[in-house]
Enzyme design. Structure first.
Site, short mmCIF file in Angstrom:
data_model
loop_
_atom_site.label_atom_id
_atom_site.label_comp_id
_atom_site.label_asym_id
_atom_site.label_seq_id
_atom_site.Cartn_x
_atom_site.Cartn_y
_atom_site.Cartn_z
N ARG A 20 9.49 19.08 7.04
CA ARG A 20 8.43 18.22 7.17
C ARG A 20 6.91 18.34 8.36
O ARG A 20 6.07 18.43 7.86
CB ARG A 20 9.07 16.78 7.99
CG ARG A 20 8.75 15.50 7.07
CD ARG A 20 9.45 14.05 6.70
NE ARG A 20 10.06 13.51 5.93
CZ ARG A 20 9.72 13.02 5.35
NH1 ARG A 20 8.97 12.95 5.04
NH2 ARG A 20 10.77 12.18 4.30
N HIS A 52 -0.60 -1.78 5.72
CA HIS A 52 0.59 -2.15 5.18
C HIS A 52 0.35 -3.46 4.33
O HIS A 52 -0.32 -4.56 5.23
CB HIS A 52 1.83 -2.13 5.58
CG HIS A 52 3.00 -2.21 5.34
ND1 HIS A 52 3.55 -0.80 4.34
CD2 HIS A 52 3.98 -3.88 5.23
CE1 HIS A 52 4.83 -1.65 3.43
NE2 HIS A 52 4.89 -3.11 4.18
N MET A 54 1.31 8.20 2.03
CA MET A 54 2.73 7.72 1.31
C MET A 54 4.03 9.04 1.71
O MET A 54 4.71 9.12 0.90
CB MET A 54 3.13 7.36 0.13
CG MET A 54 2.54 6.40 -0.18
SD MET A 54 2.22 5.03 0.55
CE MET A 54 2.58 3.65 -0.92
N GLU A 103 -7.45 -6.73 2.31
CA GLU A 103 -6.83 -5.90 3.38
C GLU A 103 -7.91 -4.81 3.67
O GLU A 103 -8.22 -3.56 5.07
CB GLU A 103 -6.37 -4.53 2.54
CG GLU A 103 -4.62 -4.64 2.32
CD GLU A 103 -3.42 -3.98 1.45
OE1 GLU A 103 -3.87 -2.64 1.45
OE2 GLU A 103 -3.45 -4.81 0.18
N ASN A 156 -9.17 1.72 0.08
CA ASN A 156 -9.04 0.94 0.97
C ASN A 156 -9.67 2.65 2.59
O ASN A 156 -10.53 2.11 2.86
CB ASN A 156 -7.49 1.60 2.83
CG ASN A 156 -7.06 0.03 2.04
OD1 ASN A 156 -7.46 -0.88 2.82
ND2 ASN A 156 -5.52 -0.44 1.00
N ASP A 208 6.36 1.42 8.96
CA ASP A 208 5.23 0.38 8.89
C ASP A 208 5.54 -0.05 10.55
O ASP A 208 5.89 -1.30 10.47
CB ASP A 208 5.75 -0.43 7.65
CG ASP A 208 5.36 0.61 6.52
OD1 ASP A 208 3.99 1.46 6.95
OD2 ASP A 208 6.56 0.30 5.57
C1 GAR Z 1 -2.24 -0.29 -0.29
O1 GAR Z 1 -2.04 -1.56 -0.75
C2 GAR Z 1 -1.89 0.31 1.10
O2 GAR Z 1 -2.15 -1.60 2.32
C3 GAR Z 1 -0.10 0.63 0.41
O3 GAR Z 1 -0.95 1.33 0.31
C4 GAR Z 1 -1.62 0.89 -1.51
C5 GAR Z 1 -2.56 2.12 -1.42
O4 GAR Z 1 -4.06 1.62 -1.93
N1 GAR Z 1 0.10 1.22 1.90
C6 GAR Z 1 2.00 1.28 2.19
O5 GAR Z 1 2.00 0.64 1.31
C7 GAR Z 1 1.91 2.52 2.87
N2 GAR Z 1 3.23 1.57 3.48
P1 GAR Z 1 -5.40 2.12 -1.85
O6 GAR Z 1 -5.27 3.26 -2.35
O7 GAR Z 1 -6.39 1.71 -3.59
O8 GAR Z 1 -5.99 2.04 -0.70
#
Ligand code: GAR
Length: 226
Positions: free
Chosen positions: A67, A111, A92, A176, A16, A147
């Site tokens: 945090r 998401h 994450m 996405e 992304n 989220d």
């Molecule tokens: C993606 O599918 C994104 O939507 C998800 O992690 C993946 C990251 O992929 N995000 C979540 O689940 C957030 N809660 P990427 O590193 O290839 O973008």
């Protein structure tokens, strides 16, 4: 015109992030990627950021006692690079109210589900196991809570009979990339704003028709025997 100085926060692959970089590399883009930050030093997305010649940094959350201190380091680093807007792209870590408030309406997330359905992890497994007929993705402003926050755009795709979590994830991921590029583009152009916790658009096309899964537009039943 000055471009929106945007940071991308990642924890992993960074596909992304790449979609956002490619969006910003378009000649007339109103946004630029000023900085990429990962919270782990082994995120494959970091080498991708390097290949694109971007500024990147690692702020490892395990280096901090809590945090709040991790997030304070994040904000300091973002401000050092003059960042105005932040995109979470597979980042994450759960964010505290303090961080979310600091970047209020300047922080968006992607998401892989049609929120508010299936926040958190294992979205595709859960959608398939519930036998739901559509999956998809959501780009939203970030509020406190996993989220959650005002929704900017969603894309729905049908779940196919033989889908596995992996095949579904890969089709959702393609969507996405398009959704995230769209969201950043429209925000940078000033076409999106939040009012009463709902996202408003200046000029937007909306689909007028529904899509059914299974496809109900063709009648395949045998009518001769009745
Ligand atoms: C993606 O599918 C994104 O939507 C998800 O992690 C993946 C990251 O992929 N995000 C979540 O689940 C957030 N809660 P990427 O590193 O290839 O973008």
């Amino acid at each position: 015109m000055a471009r929106l100085r945007t940071a991308v926060l990642i924890s992993g692959r960074g596909s992304n992030m790449q979609a956002l970089i490619e969006e910003c590399n378009r000649s007339n883009s109103a946004a630029e990627i000023a900085l990429v930050i990962s919270n782990t030093n082994d995120a494959p997305g970091l080498s991708l950021a390097a290949e694109f010649g971007l500024n990147y940094d690692v702020i490892d959350h395990t280096d901090f006692p809590n945090r709040e201190q991790f997030e304070e380091a994040l904000t300091n680093r973002l401000m050092l690079s003059g960042v105005e807007f932040v995109c979470l792209a597979g980042f994450m870590r759960i964010l505290t109210k303090k961080f979310v408030d600091r970047w209020y309406n300047k922080l968006i997330n992607i998401h892989p589900s049609l929120l508010p359905a299936y926040p958190g992890l294992y979205t595709h497994e859960r959608a398939i196991s519930d036998d739901t007929k559509f999956a998809g993705c959501t780009v939203h402003y970030v509020r406190v809570g996993v989220d959650s926050g005002p929704i900017i755009i969603q894309t729905a795709i049908p779940i196919l009979v033989n889908d596995t979590p992996e095949t579904l994830a890969s089709r959702v991921l393609e969507e996405e990339h398009k959704c995230y590029a769209f969201a950043l583009r429209e925000i940078a152009l000033g076409n999106i704003y939040v009012e009463d916790e709902k996202v408003q658009f200046n000029g937007v096309l909306q689909p007028q028709r529904g899509v059914a899964n299974p496809d109900s537009s063709t009648n395949t039943s045998d009518e001769t025997g009745t």
